[in-house]
Scaffold this motif. Structure first.
Motif, PDB file in Angstrom:
ATOM      1  N   UNK A 263       0.765  -1.145  -0.068  1.00 23.78           N
ATOM      2  CA  UNK A 263      -0.159   0.073   0.181  1.00 23.78           C
ATOM      3  C   UNK A 263       0.968   1.342  -0.018  1.00 23.78           C
ATOM      4  N   UNK A 264       2.305   0.968   0.235  1.00 23.45           N
ATOM      5  CA  UNK A 264       2.790   2.328   0.349  1.00 23.45           C
ATOM      6  C   UNK A 264       3.228   2.861  -1.237  1.00 23.45           C
ATOM      7  N   UNK A 265       2.932   4.099  -1.481  1.00 27.03           N
ATOM      8  CA  UNK A 265       3.084   4.551  -2.707  1.00 27.03           C
ATOM      9  C   UNK A 265       4.465   5.425  -2.543  1.00 27.03           C
ATOM     10  N   UNK A 266       5.200   5.034  -3.622  1.00 22.56           N
ATOM     11  CA  UNK A 266       6.804   5.601  -3.945  1.00 22.56           C
ATOM     12  C   UNK A 266       6.652   6.291  -5.187  1.00 22.56           C
ATOM     13  N   UNK A 267       7.565   7.265  -5.364  1.00 24.64           N
ATOM     14  CA  UNK A 267       7.890   8.059  -6.578  1.00 24.64           C
ATOM     15  C   UNK A 267       8.644   7.094  -7.392  1.00 24.64           C
TER      16      UNK A 267
END
Length: 62
Positions: free
Chosen positions: A55-59
């Motif tokens: 669920x962690x959004x990263x660039x």
């Protein structure tokens, strides 16, 4: 190697580089097993930890 085997080795005092070298495992495999081991120690279900990580959004660099 199963997660159960990995847990036994870590409980006996083996560290990541030893397991990787002695059991001819890739670094990625050892880190995946370490995630399972850490969840075991913290008593967190592995599928729950994976859901949180997913669920962690990263660039992303393109």
């Amino acid at each position: 190697m199963t997660l159960e085997q990995y847990i036994k080795l870590r409980n006996k005092g083996y560290d990541l580089p030893e397991i990787e070298r002695d059991y001819v495992l890739s670094e990625g495999t050892v880190w995946n097993l370490e995630l399972g081991y850490t969840c075991y120690l913290k008593r967190i279900p592995l599928d729950q930890a994976v859901a949180v990580i997913s669920s962690i959004e990263t660039d992303q660099i393109h």
